[in-house]
Scaffold this motif. Structure first.
Motif, PDB file in Angstrom:
ATOM      1  N   ASP A 142       0.800  -1.364   0.197  1.00 14.65           N
ATOM      2  CA  ASP A 142       0.074   0.055   0.137  1.00 14.65           C
ATOM      3  C   ASP A 142       0.891   1.208  -0.062  1.00 14.65           C
ATOM      4  OD1 ASP A 142      -2.629   1.115   0.243  1.00 14.65           O
ATOM      5  OD2 ASP A 142      -1.940   2.018   2.083  1.00 14.65           O
ATOM      6  N   TYR A 346      -6.853   1.287   3.135  1.00 16.19           N
ATOM      7  CA  TYR A 346      -8.300   1.382   2.803  1.00 16.19           C
ATOM      8  C   TYR A 346      -9.118   0.638   4.171  1.00 16.19           C
ATOM      9  CZ  TYR A 346      -8.535  -3.388   1.254  1.00 16.19           C
ATOM     10  OH  TYR A 346      -8.587  -4.938   0.804  1.00 16.19           O
ATOM     11  N   ARG A 370     -13.869  -1.862  -2.111  1.00  7.85           N
ATOM     12  CA  ARG A 370     -12.411  -2.092  -2.891  1.00  7.85           C
ATOM     13  C   ARG A 370     -12.574  -2.941  -4.071  1.00  7.85           C
ATOM     14  NH1 ARG A 370      -6.800  -0.790  -2.498  1.00  7.85           N
ATOM     15  NH2 ARG A 370      -7.842   1.087  -1.665  1.00  7.85           N
ATOM     16  N   GLU A 374     -14.697   0.502  -6.378  1.00  4.24           N
ATOM     17  CA  GLU A 374     -13.459   0.947  -6.886  1.00  4.24           C
ATOM     18  C   GLU A 374     -12.895   0.071  -7.932  1.00  4.24           C
ATOM     19  OE1 GLU A 374     -10.666   1.637  -3.395  1.00  4.24           O
ATOM     20  OE2 GLU A 374     -12.365   1.803  -2.080  1.00  4.24           O
ATOM     21  N   ARG A 375     -12.941  -1.117  -7.878  1.00  4.67           N
ATOM     22  CA  ARG A 375     -12.543  -1.800  -9.064  1.00  4.67           C
ATOM     23  C   ARG A 375     -13.368  -1.439 -10.625  1.00  4.67           C
ATOM     24  NH1 ARG A 375     -13.752  -8.644 -10.028  1.00  4.67           N
ATOM     25  NH2 ARG A 375     -13.609  -8.464 -12.298  1.00  4.67           N
ATOM     26  N   ALA A 380      -9.422   1.903  -7.920  1.00  6.82           N
ATOM     27  CA  ALA A 380      -8.247   0.851  -7.529  1.00  6.82           C
ATOM     28  C   ALA A 380      -7.561   0.302  -8.613  1.00  6.82           C
ATOM     29  CB  ALA A 380      -8.717  -0.128  -6.532  1.00  6.82           C
ATOM     30  N   GLU A 384      -4.364  -3.549  -6.762  1.00 10.27           N
ATOM     31  CA  GLU A 384      -4.926  -3.134  -5.551  1.00 10.27           C
ATOM     32  C   GLU A 384      -6.006  -4.182  -5.256  1.00 10.27           C
ATOM     33  OE1 GLU A 384      -3.559   1.608  -5.082  1.00 10.27           O
ATOM     34  OE2 GLU A 384      -5.257   0.844  -6.337  1.00 10.27           O
ATOM     35  N   TRP A 385      -7.086  -4.216  -6.294  1.00  7.49           N
ATOM     36  CA  TRP A 385      -8.077  -5.053  -5.889  1.00  7.49           C
ATOM     37  C   TRP A 385      -8.088  -6.432  -5.940  1.00  7.49           C
ATOM     38  CZ3 TRP A 385     -10.336  -8.264  -9.651  1.00  7.49           C
ATOM     39  CH2 TRP A 385     -10.194  -8.159 -10.810  1.00  7.49           C
TER      40      TRP A 385
END
Length: 517
Positions: A142, A346, A370, A374-375, A380, A384-385
C-alpha cells in the motif's frame, strides 16, 4: 545470528559530535521529502532488555520534527483493547501518508513474550509470524516503508548495564510500568528472538541488528540506517508485485462470465402482507432477546450489508435497529473516503469502528467497496483490488477468531426492478435524496458490477465468514430472510455451537475471550 552485535564497536565523543549535526540535517530533509511523496514510515524498535531502546527513540524524537512523528509503547492492554482483535491496537497507530510512527515492540512484542513464557509452542508462534509477514507485506504494497531495528547486547554487557540501571533511581528503565526480566533467561530469550527474526526477515521488510553496547555508536547507526532506508524508498518505486497466481478456484474470467451466482437467485419469491407482519413481530422480539444475550456473553456482532443500488439495504437495516436497544448498536454508512481515510490503508477506516465486546456494528456498505465500486470505476488499480480478496479474508478471520459474530448480506434485485425503484425515487419528493446521478451512471455498468459481485462472493465466502444472498425484488420477503438468517446465526453462536469460531489461541493473543470459552 547475533554474533555480529557483540563485536564491541564504539564511537568517540568527538566523532559523534562531528557526525550528529550533519545526520540530523539530513534526517530532517528526508522527513520533508516523505511529506511531499506521502510515504508513511513505520519504525519497529525491539531487542533485549537494557539495550537502550528508549534512549534511541528519545534521540530520534530529538533529531526529527516531532510534528510528523508519533511514538507508541504497547504496555498492558486496556479494557477496550482486550475487547477487540489484537491488531486493532496497531491499526490505530499506523501513520498517515507522509508521517512516521515509532512502535516499541510493535506486533512482535506479545508473540515473543508468550513464547518465552511457554504460553504457546513453536507451531503457534510460527502461525502468528506468518500473519505478521502478511500484515507487513500488505502495508508495504500500500506504499508504506517498514523499518525494523533489533538492539542486542552480550549477556555480560547486559548484566553490567542492568546493574548500572538498578542503582539509578531516576533511570527510565526503572520507571517502566512493567519489566519482563527476560535477562534472567538470556539464552532462551535469544533463541526465541532468533526464530522470530529469521522467520520475518524479508527483503521488503528486513531486520537491522544493532550492536547496543556503545550508546553513541548505537544512535548514529540507527539514524544512518533509517536515513538510508527512507532515501532508498523515495528514490525507488514500490517493489514489483508478482503476477496474479493461477486461478485456484477455476473461475471464468469475469468479463466473459455469462451465468453468475446471482443468476441462481429466484427473484420472484414473495411474502404476503399478513405473513410478513406476523413473522416481523416474532423475529424482532427474538432478535431483541438475542442482542441482550450477546451483550451478557460479551460477544461482539459485525453485520455487513452490500447489494445493488436500491436493493433494499436501508429497509433491512431499519428492521434490525427497530428491534435492538439503541445502546447496543451503531450503524455506519460508508460513503466516499475522507481525506483522513485516504491517508491510510483502505481497511484502516473499518478497523477503527470494530465494536467492543457485546456491541453490534452495522456497516451500510463496507470494505467490499475495494472489489466492487473501486474496481469497476477504476479507483483501485488491478493489483490493488486483486490482492484485496486475501486482505479481506484475513481481516474477517481475525474478527471471528476473537469471538465476533460476523454476518454478510448481499441484497439483489433484477435490472427491471431497480429501474422501477429509481423512477419511483425520482418522482417522490421525500425519496429524491436517495437517487443521484451516480446511481444512474452505475446502472449503465450493470454487467461489470454483476461480474464483480460474482467474483467477490466466490473468493470471500469462507467457512468463517460466508455470504448470505438475499432475493430482494419483494421487500417484505427480503427483510424477513435477513432477520431470520440473523436470528438463526446468533442463536447458534450464542449456544456455543458456532462451527466458524476458531478455538485455537494464537501466540500473542491476550484479548478478551467470550463467555463460556
Amino acid at each position: 545470528m547475533f554474533e555480529a552485535t557483540k563485536v564491541g564497536r564504539s564511537v568517540s565523543k568527538e566523532e559523534f559530535k562531528q557526525q550528529r549535526d550533519e545526520l540530523r540535517t539530513q534526517l530532517l530533509d528526508a522527513q520533508r521529502q516523505l511529506r511531499e511523496t506521502r510515504i508513511p514510515v513505520v519504525v519497529i524498535v525491539a531487542g533485549v532488555e537494557a539495550a537502550g531502546k528508549g534512549e534511541v527513540v528519545n534521540r530520534l524524537n530529538e533529531w526529527l520534527d516531532s510534528r510528523g512523528l508519533q511514538t507508541f509503547a504497547f504496555w498492558n492492554l486496556s479494557d477496550e483493547e482486550r475487547e477487540r482483535p489484537r491488531y486493532w491496537r496497531f491499526w490505530r497507530t499506523l501513520p498517515a501518508r507522509g508521517e512516521l510512527a515509532v512502535l516499541f515492540g510493535g506486533w512482535y512484542q506479545a508473540p515473543i513474550e508468550h513464547r518465552f513464557k511457554g504460553l504457546c509452542d513453536d507451531a503457534a508462534l510460527d502461525a502468528e509470524l506468518n500473519r505478521i509477514v502478511n500484515f507487513e507485506r500488505m502495508l508495504i504494497q500500500d506504499g508504506a516503508l517498514v523499518v525494523k531495528f533489533w538492539f542486542h547486547l552480550s549477556e555480560r554487557d547486559q548484566r553490567r548495564r542492568l546493574k548500572e540501571l538498578s542503582r539509578d533511581d531516576r533511570s527510565r528503565w526503572k520507571m517502566l510500568p512493567e519489566k519482563a526480566h527476560f535477562s534472567e533467561h538470556y539464552q532462551l530469550f535469544e533463541h526465541v528472538a532468533e526464530r522470530v527474526i529469521r522467520h520475518t526477515d524479508l527483503g521488503i521488510a528486513p531486520w537491522y541488528l544493532i550492536e547496543a553496547t556503545d550508546s553513541r555508536y548505537r544512535d548514529l547507526t540507527v539514524g544512518k540506517t533509517l536515513l538510508q532506508a527512507i532515501r532508498a524508498r523515495i528514490q525507488q518505486p514500490l517493489p514489483m508485485e508478482p503476477a496474479p497466481a493461477a486461478d485456484a478456484l477455476n473461475l471464468p474470467d469475469s468479463s466473459s462470465a455469462q451465468i453468475t451466482l446471482l443468476d441462481q437467485l429466484d427473484l420472484t419469491r414473495t411474502l404476503e402482507h399478513d405473513e410478513y407482519q406476523t413473522a416481523l413481530k416474532r423475529l424482532q422480539a427474538e432478535l431483541n432477546e438475542l442482542a441482550w444475550t450477546a451483550y451478557k456473553q460479551r460477544r461482539s456482532m459485525v453485520l455487513v450489508f452490500e447489494g445493488a443500488d436500491a436493493g433494499g439495504k436501508g429497509g433491512a437495516i431499519r428492521r434490525i435497529t427497530a428491534a435492538v436497544d439503541a445502546r447496543l448498536y451503531r450503524a455506519i454508512p460508508v460513503a466516499a473516503p475522507t481525506d483522513e481515510e485516504k491517508a491510510h490503508h483502505y481497511l484502516w477506516r473499518f478497523w477503527r469502528h470494530i465494536p467492543r465486546a457485546g456491541q453490534m456494528i452495522i456497516y451500510d456498505r463496507s470494505w467490499y467497496g475495494r472489489v466492487l465500486v473501486e474496481r469497476v470505476e477504476g479507483f483501485a488499480n488491478d493489483a490493488e483490488w486483486r490482492r484485496a480478496y486475501n486482505e479481506i479474508n484475513e481481516f474477517e478471520e481475525q474478527l471471528v477468531e476473537h469471538g465476533a459474530i460476523l454476518l454478510k448480506f448481499w441484497l439483489q434485485v433484477s435490472e427491471d426492478e431497480q429501474l422501477r425503484r429509481f423512477e419511483d425515487r425520482a418522482q417522490t419528493p421525500y425519496k429524491q435524496y436517495k437517487i443521484t446521478a451516480e446511481d444512474w451512471r452505475n446502472r449503465e455498468k450493470w454487467p461489470q458490477y454483476k461480474a464483480a459481485v460474482n467474483e467477490m462472493v466466490a473468493r470471500t465466502s469462507t467457512e468463517h465468514a460466508p455470504w448470505s444472498l438475499v432475493e430482494g425484488n419483494d421487500k417484505p420477503f427480503a427483510r424477513i430472510k435477513v432477520l431470520q438468517t440473523l436470528c438463526n446465526r446468533l442463536r447458534v453462536a450464542l449456544n456455543g455451537e458456532d462451527q466458524f469460531r476458531s478455538l485455537t489461541n494464537r501466540c500473542g493473543d491476550e484479548g478478551m475471550k467470550p463467555a463460556g470459552g
